[in-house]
Design a protein around this motif. Structure first.
Motif, PDB file in Angstrom:
ATOM      1  N   ARG A  54       0.844  -1.199   0.000  1.00  0.00           N
ATOM      2  CA  ARG A  54       0.000   0.000   0.000  1.00  0.00           C
ATOM      3  C   ARG A  54       0.873   1.240   0.000  1.00  0.00           C
ATOM      4  NH1 ARG A  54      -3.033  -3.246   3.227  1.00  0.00           N
ATOM      5  NH2 ARG A  54      -5.237  -3.442   2.706  1.00  0.00           N
ATOM      6  N   PHE A  55       0.456   2.252  -0.738  1.00  0.00           N
ATOM      7  CA  PHE A  55       1.025   3.592  -0.603  1.00  0.00           C
ATOM      8  C   PHE A  55      -0.078   4.449  -0.007  1.00  0.00           C
ATOM      9  CE2 PHE A  55       3.239   1.865  -4.344  1.00  0.00           C
ATOM     10  CZ  PHE A  55       4.553   2.018  -3.949  1.00  0.00           C
ATOM     11  N   GLY A  56      -0.071   4.641   1.293  1.00  0.00           N
ATOM     12  CA  GLY A  56      -1.173   5.375   1.910  1.00  0.00           C
ATOM     13  C   GLY A  56      -2.484   4.682   1.610  1.00  0.00           C
ATOM     14  N   LYS A  57      -3.381   5.388   0.936  1.00  0.00           N
ATOM     15  CA  LYS A  57      -4.689   4.798   0.631  1.00  0.00           C
ATOM     16  C   LYS A  57      -4.652   3.896  -0.601  1.00  0.00           C
ATOM     17  CE  LYS A  57      -7.779   8.364   2.508  1.00  0.00           C
ATOM     18  NZ  LYS A  57      -7.317   9.718   2.102  1.00  0.00           N
ATOM     19  N   VAL A  58      -3.603   4.083  -1.438  1.00  0.00           N
ATOM     20  CA  VAL A  58      -3.552   3.308  -2.684  1.00  0.00           C
ATOM     21  C   VAL A  58      -3.082   1.886  -2.405  1.00  0.00           C
ATOM     22  CG1 VAL A  58      -2.537   3.168  -4.980  1.00  0.00           C
ATOM     23  CG2 VAL A  58      -3.021   5.402  -3.975  1.00  0.00           C
ATOM     24  N   HIS A  59      -3.891   0.927  -2.764  1.00  0.00           N
ATOM     25  CA  HIS A  59      -3.537  -0.474  -2.582  1.00  0.00           C
ATOM     26  C   HIS A  59      -2.908  -0.958  -3.882  1.00  0.00           C
ATOM     27  CE1 HIS A  59      -4.929  -4.397  -0.410  1.00  0.00           C
ATOM     28  NE2 HIS A  59      -3.680  -4.440  -0.801  1.00  0.00           N
ATOM     29  N   ALA A  60      -1.585  -0.786  -4.009  1.00  0.00           N
ATOM     30  CA  ALA A  60      -0.922  -0.978  -5.302  1.00  0.00           C
ATOM     31  C   ALA A  60      -0.781  -2.449  -5.685  1.00  0.00           C
ATOM     32  CB  ALA A  60       0.450  -0.307  -5.285  1.00  0.00           C
ATOM     33  N   LEU A  61      -0.485  -3.309  -4.707  1.00  0.00           N
ATOM     34  CA  LEU A  61      -0.411  -4.750  -4.983  1.00  0.00           C
ATOM     35  C   LEU A  61      -1.384  -5.463  -4.047  1.00  0.00           C
ATOM     36  CD1 LEU A  61       3.460  -5.358  -5.326  1.00  0.00           C
ATOM     37  CD2 LEU A  61       1.783  -4.996  -7.155  1.00  0.00           C
ATOM     38  N   GLY A 107       0.088  -4.403 -18.674  1.00  0.00           N
ATOM     39  CA  GLY A 107      -1.084  -3.980 -17.922  1.00  0.00           C
ATOM     40  C   GLY A 107      -1.235  -2.474 -17.981  1.00  0.00           C
ATOM     41  N   PRO A 108      -2.434  -1.992 -17.670  1.00  0.00           N
ATOM     42  CA  PRO A 108      -2.687  -0.553 -17.769  1.00  0.00           C
ATOM     43  C   PRO A 108      -1.868   0.241 -16.752  1.00  0.00           C
ATOM     44  CG  PRO A 108      -4.595  -1.705 -16.838  1.00  0.00           C
ATOM     45  CD  PRO A 108      -3.631  -2.751 -17.294  1.00  0.00           C
ATOM     46  N   SER A 109      -1.769   1.539 -16.990  1.00  0.00           N
ATOM     47  CA  SER A 109      -1.030   2.420 -16.086  1.00  0.00           C
ATOM     48  C   SER A 109      -1.629   2.371 -14.689  1.00  0.00           C
ATOM     49  CB  SER A 109      -1.087   3.849 -16.636  1.00  0.00           C
ATOM     50  OG  SER A 109      -0.406   4.706 -15.774  1.00  0.00           O
ATOM     51  N   GLY A 110      -0.768   2.263 -13.697  1.00  0.00           N
ATOM     52  CA  GLY A 110      -1.239   2.228 -12.322  1.00  0.00           C
ATOM     53  C   GLY A 110      -1.634   0.848 -11.843  1.00  0.00           C
ATOM     54  N   SER A 111      -1.403  -0.185 -12.674  1.00  0.00           N
ATOM     55  CA  SER A 111      -1.836  -1.524 -12.291  1.00  0.00           C
ATOM     56  C   SER A 111      -0.852  -2.190 -11.332  1.00  0.00           C
ATOM     57  CB  SER A 111      -2.027  -2.390 -13.539  1.00  0.00           C
ATOM     58  OG  SER A 111      -0.844  -2.424 -14.292  1.00  0.00           O
ATOM     59  N   GLY A 112       0.317  -1.570 -11.111  1.00  0.00           N
ATOM     60  CA  GLY A 112       1.254  -2.107 -10.123  1.00  0.00           C
ATOM     61  C   GLY A 112       2.465  -2.821 -10.699  1.00  0.00           C
ATOM     62  N   LYS A 113       2.691  -2.676 -12.014  1.00  0.00           N
ATOM     63  CA  LYS A 113       3.815  -3.390 -12.641  1.00  0.00           C
ATOM     64  C   LYS A 113       5.159  -2.939 -12.066  1.00  0.00           C
ATOM     65  CE  LYS A 113       2.755  -1.672 -16.659  1.00  0.00           C
ATOM     66  NZ  LYS A 113       1.616  -0.795 -16.297  1.00  0.00           N
ATOM     67  N   SER A 114       5.353  -1.599 -12.037  1.00  0.00           N
ATOM     68  CA  SER A 114       6.623  -1.094 -11.514  1.00  0.00           C
ATOM     69  C   SER A 114       6.788  -1.466 -10.050  1.00  0.00           C
ATOM     70  CB  SER A 114       6.696   0.422 -11.647  1.00  0.00           C
ATOM     71  OG  SER A 114       6.578   0.805 -12.986  1.00  0.00           O
ATOM     72  N   THR A 115       5.710  -1.354  -9.303  1.00  0.00           N
ATOM     73  CA  THR A 115       5.783  -1.662  -7.872  1.00  0.00           C
ATOM     74  C   THR A 115       6.208  -3.112  -7.662  1.00  0.00           C
ATOM     75  OG1 THR A 115       4.011  -0.073  -7.529  1.00  0.00           O
ATOM     76  CG2 THR A 115       4.497  -1.552  -5.711  1.00  0.00           C
ATOM     77  N   LEU A 116       5.626  -4.016  -8.429  1.00  0.00           N
ATOM     78  CA  LEU A 116       5.986  -5.428  -8.299  1.00  0.00           C
ATOM     79  C   LEU A 116       7.469  -5.626  -8.597  1.00  0.00           C
ATOM     80  CD1 LEU A 116       5.113  -8.318  -7.796  1.00  0.00           C
ATOM     81  CD2 LEU A 116       4.501  -8.510 -10.210  1.00  0.00           C
ATOM     82  N   ASP A 170      12.232  -1.953 -16.326  1.00  0.00           N
ATOM     83  CA  ASP A 170      10.966  -1.234 -16.149  1.00  0.00           C
ATOM     84  C   ASP A 170      10.735  -0.290 -17.328  1.00  0.00           C
ATOM     85  OD1 ASP A 170       8.634  -0.188 -15.260  1.00  0.00           O
ATOM     86  OD2 ASP A 170       9.416   0.670 -13.405  1.00  0.00           O
ATOM     87  N   GLU A 171       9.951  -0.710 -18.264  1.00  0.00           N
ATOM     88  CA  GLU A 171       9.675   0.063 -19.481  1.00  0.00           C
ATOM     89  C   GLU A 171      10.941   0.683 -20.064  1.00  0.00           C
ATOM     90  OE1 GLU A 171       6.039   1.975 -19.860  1.00  0.00           O
ATOM     91  OE2 GLU A 171       5.284   1.395 -17.874  1.00  0.00           O
ATOM     92  N   PRO A 172      11.912  -0.165 -20.437  1.00  0.00           N
ATOM     93  CA  PRO A 172      13.224   0.355 -20.843  1.00  0.00           C
ATOM     94  C   PRO A 172      13.187   1.157 -22.142  1.00  0.00           C
ATOM     95  CG  PRO A 172      13.073  -1.980 -21.308  1.00  0.00           C
ATOM     96  CD  PRO A 172      11.860  -1.638 -20.496  1.00  0.00           C
TER      97      PRO A 172
HETATM   98  N1  LIG Z   1       5.946   6.103  -4.249  1.00  0.00           N
HETATM   99  C1  LIG Z   1       4.598   6.070  -4.379  1.00  0.00           C
HETATM  100  N2  LIG Z   1       3.828   6.832  -3.590  1.00  0.00           N
HETATM  101  C2  LIG Z   1       2.484   6.792  -3.696  1.00  0.00           C
HETATM  102  N3  LIG Z   1       1.821   6.056  -4.591  1.00  0.00           N
HETATM  103  C3  LIG Z   1       2.532   5.304  -5.439  1.00  0.00           C
HETATM  104  C4  LIG Z   1       3.968   5.281  -5.384  1.00  0.00           C
HETATM  105  N4  LIG Z   1       4.412   4.431  -6.328  1.00  0.00           N
HETATM  106  C5  LIG Z   1       3.320   3.970  -6.955  1.00  0.00           C
HETATM  107  N5  LIG Z   1       2.180   4.472  -6.426  1.00  0.00           N
HETATM  108  C6  LIG Z   1       0.807   4.151  -6.832  1.00  0.00           C
HETATM  109  O1  LIG Z   1       0.696   2.755  -6.866  1.00  0.00           O
HETATM  110  C7  LIG Z   1      -0.073   2.353  -7.995  1.00  0.00           C
HETATM  111  C8  LIG Z   1       0.734   1.403  -8.844  1.00  0.00           C
HETATM  112  O2  LIG Z   1       1.812   2.118  -9.391  1.00  0.00           O
HETATM  113  P1  LIG Z   1       2.862   1.481 -10.388  1.00  0.00           P
HETATM  114  O3  LIG Z   1       3.897   2.525 -10.633  1.00  0.00           O
HETATM  115  O4  LIG Z   1       3.320   0.188  -9.871  1.00  0.00           O
HETATM  116  O5  LIG Z   1       2.003   1.250 -11.689  1.00  0.00           O
HETATM  117  P2  LIG Z   1       2.479   0.807 -13.150  1.00  0.00           P
HETATM  118  O6  LIG Z   1       1.692  -0.365 -13.497  1.00  0.00           O
HETATM  119  O7  LIG Z   1       3.948   0.693 -13.189  1.00  0.00           O
HETATM  120  O8  LIG Z   1       1.996   2.022 -14.024  1.00  0.00           O
HETATM  121  P3  LIG Z   1       2.708   2.737 -15.281  1.00  0.00           P
HETATM  122  O9  LIG Z   1       2.382   1.920 -16.474  1.00  0.00           O
HETATM  123  O10 LIG Z   1       2.054   4.071 -15.321  1.00  0.00           O
HETATM  124  O11 LIG Z   1       4.166   2.820 -14.972  1.00  0.00           O
HETATM  125  C9  LIG Z   1      -0.485   3.624  -8.709  1.00  0.00           C
HETATM  126  O12 LIG Z   1      -1.769   3.963  -8.311  1.00  0.00           O
HETATM  127  C10 LIG Z   1       0.501   4.631  -8.223  1.00  0.00           C
HETATM  128  O13 LIG Z   1      -0.078   5.915  -8.215  1.00  0.00           O
END
Ligand SMILES: Nc1ncnc2c1ncn2[C@@H]1O[C@H](COP(=O)(O)OP(=O)(O)OP(=O)(O)O)[C@@H](O)[C@H]1O
Ligand SMILES: [Mg+2]
Lengths: 274, 245
Positions: free
Chosen positions: B14-21, B38-47, B165-167
């Motif tokens: 979680r990032f605060g309220k955002v449940h990223a994974l 996956g679409p933007s914000g789906s959590g790929k980078s976070t994973l 990550d999206e090189p």
């Molecule tokens: N450091 C952070 N602080 C707060 N929220 C974050 C942070 N990093 C990611 N998020 C949130 O977590 C969610 C997942 O983000 P992530 O970057 O993993 O998505 P993504 O799939 O890589 O998207 P994109 O294709 O845009 O890169 C998003 O809603 C994003 O706003």
């Protein structure tokens, strides 16, 4: 691209924020105020050297200047170290370190530098001198040392904020890339973040160096016999305030202008190649 | 291909309220190439960033080469020594030349001599196709060249796993190919790779598996042929129709 920010900031020697930037470029850019100053300086030098008391003035200069430069360099050196430590604590995630550094910065910045110097001289230094063991206590009884440390503590608080701003200007990806290669936080700071931050903060650091030179005059209040105090005593003894204070003012001017030039040179030398 | 080198189990972040994974479970075996879409914000980078400890997970477990990725500094550094990462924005060190970018961590972390690290750096620049750029600073290189230096920098640590990550998404179109070719080369050499990318040509040619993420979970995880020809989920189908035009 985040890298671009770093470079554009570091590559701006033309719009330097260094204290008194003299454009060294073409003659067409020559600012007239510099020429007028040089002429005034030559005129003053002529007057002084044709005056009867010039030997007295010259002695005054050599002893006064050397102590002014001594105090300035050492105070600045320690201020750079205090500032770096406090600046690193200010960007640290550790709440204790952060709070201590913030306290230092806020307290110091709210008190006039002259009061800090007097406080150190009358309160802190005697306190320390009475408690430090024999051979070392003398160190705290020298006005010159006291002046240097008081200036360094005062300037350290300002430099801490300069360092902090420089570190925070480096894109987050730099720290992440360094950590991902296996570096510790300290290694990443040392090899990746600080070398870039230094380039960014060179102009404000140089600016503060020039200010330090001017503020070293404040140590005359605790009887450090630097240029200002010398001038004061000699002009009173000889009843020649005009010559003495004019030459002192000119000397400060020459020194600050010279330092600004050095700072500009360093700034260019360390710019990140484009 | 053998036992898993990356194991991800019920990971929440979680990032605060955002449940990223939201409970991601998957694994990657030695020599496997996994592409994440996956679409933007789906959590790929976070994973991806959880795999080398750039993000700390809230619950679940990530194990890389039998080392659990925890907050402990010793573990994280051990994992990072095995895992290279390449970022969208390259993140080269702008105050160092291409060669110095590649030698720095070799000398600081791997304790290699200046000569040895330079020899390795030059070999790697050769491998990524820009040996003549050794003394150029990042700002003097094109985006594609910078990204190849970034790949070389990561490879210099002899990683067992490479994360991307999206090189290519910050690159001009004419430079995408040169970076993809470098990645293709790595895949052929048997490098274990996890790649966030919407370059479907690369996925088709190099990926063993492709996983579709949405809203913090993996929706579908299969072979590229299967996913393109016959996506199981409606969400996957919709997403693919967008990126494949
Ligand atoms: N450091 C952070 N602080 C707060 N929220 C974050 C942070 N990093 C990611 N998020 C949130 O977590 C969610 C997942 O983000 P992530 O970057 O993993 O998505 P993504 O799939 O890589 O998207 P994109 O294709 O845009 O890169 C998003 O809603 C994003 O706003
Ligand atoms: Mg992303």
């Amino acid at each position: 691209m985040p890298e671009l920010n770093v470079e554009t900031t570091a590559r701006l020697p033309k719009r330097s924020t260094a204290g008194r930037a003299i454009p060294v470029a073409g003659l067409e850019n020559m600012p007239w105020w510099v020429i007028i100053l040089i002429l005034a300086g030559l005129a003053a030098t002529f007057v002084i050297f044709t005056s009867a008391d010039y030997t007295s003035i010259i002695t005054l200069l050599s002893s006064g200047i050397s102590l002014t430069l001594y105090v300035t360099f050492f105070a600045y050196f320690f201020a750079l170290i205090f500032g770096l430590i406090a600046g690193l604590m200010r960007v640290s995630r550790n709440p204790v370190l952060f709070t201590l550094a913030t306290l230092y910065v806020e307290v110091i910045r709210g008190i006039p530098l002259l009061v800090q110097i007097l406080y150190f001289f009358y309160v802190i230094a005697p306190f320390l001198a009475d408690r430090v063991p024999e051979p070392f206590d003398g160190w705290f009884r020298s006005e010159v040392n006291e002046g240097i440390i008081a200036l360094a503590i005062g300037y350290g608080a300002y430099l801490a904020e300069v360092y902090r701003a420089g570190i925070e200007a480096i894109p987050r990806g730099q720290m992440e890339a360094a950590r991902s290669l296996g570096m510790s936080y300290v290694q990443a700071m040392r090899y990746v973040i600080l070398p870039q931050a230094i380039r960014i903060i060179l102009p404000p650091l140089g600016n503060d160096f020039v200010s330090m030179l001017k503020d070293s005059a404040l140590t005359s209040a605790i009887s450090v016999k630097e240029l200002t105090l010398w001038t004061r005593q000699r002009s009173a003894n000889t009843f020649r305030p005009l010559e003495h204070w004019t030459i002192a003012a000119l000397l400060y001017l020459v020194m600050t202008l010279g330092l600004s030039l050095i700072v500009r040179y360093l700034e260019r030398k360390f710019a990140i190649p484009k | 291909m053998s036992e898993p080198i990356i194991q991800i189990e019920k990971v929440h972040k979680r990032f605060g309220k955002v449940h990223a994974l939201r409970g991601v479970t998957t694994s990657v075996r030695h020599g496997e190439v996994l592409v994440l879409i996956g679409p933007s914000g789906s959590g790929k980078s976070t994973l991806l960033r959880c795999i080398n400890g750039l993000e700390h997970i809230d619950s679940g477990q990530v194990v890389v080469d039998n080392i659990p990725v925890t907050q402990s500094a010793a573990n994280i550094n051990a994992v990072r020594a095995e895992v290279g990462i390449v970022f969208q924005q390259f993140n080269l060190f702008p105050h160092l030349t291409a060669l110095q970018n590649i030698t720095l961590a070799q000398q600081v972390i791997r304790k290699r001599s200046a000569e040895e690290s330079q020899r390795i750096a030059r070999q790697l620049l050769e491998k990524v196709g820009i040996p003549e750029k050794a003394d150029a600073y990042p700002a003097q290189l094109s985006g594609g060249q910078q990204q190849r230096v970034a790949i070389a920098r990561a490879l210099a640590m002899n990683p067992k796993i490479m994360l991307f990550d999206e090189p290519t998404s910050a690159l001009d179109p004419e430079m995408i190919q040169e970076v993809l070719e470098t990645m293709m080369l790595l895949a052929k050499e048997g490098m274990t790779m996890v790649v966030v990318s919407h370059e479907m040509g690369f996925a088709r040619a190099a990926a063993n598996r492709i996983a579709f993420m949405d809203s913090g979970t993996i929706i579908e995880d299969t072979t590229p042929e299967q996913l393109f020809a016959n996506p199981r989920e409606e969400r996957t189908r919709q997403f693919l129709s967008k990126i494949l035009h």
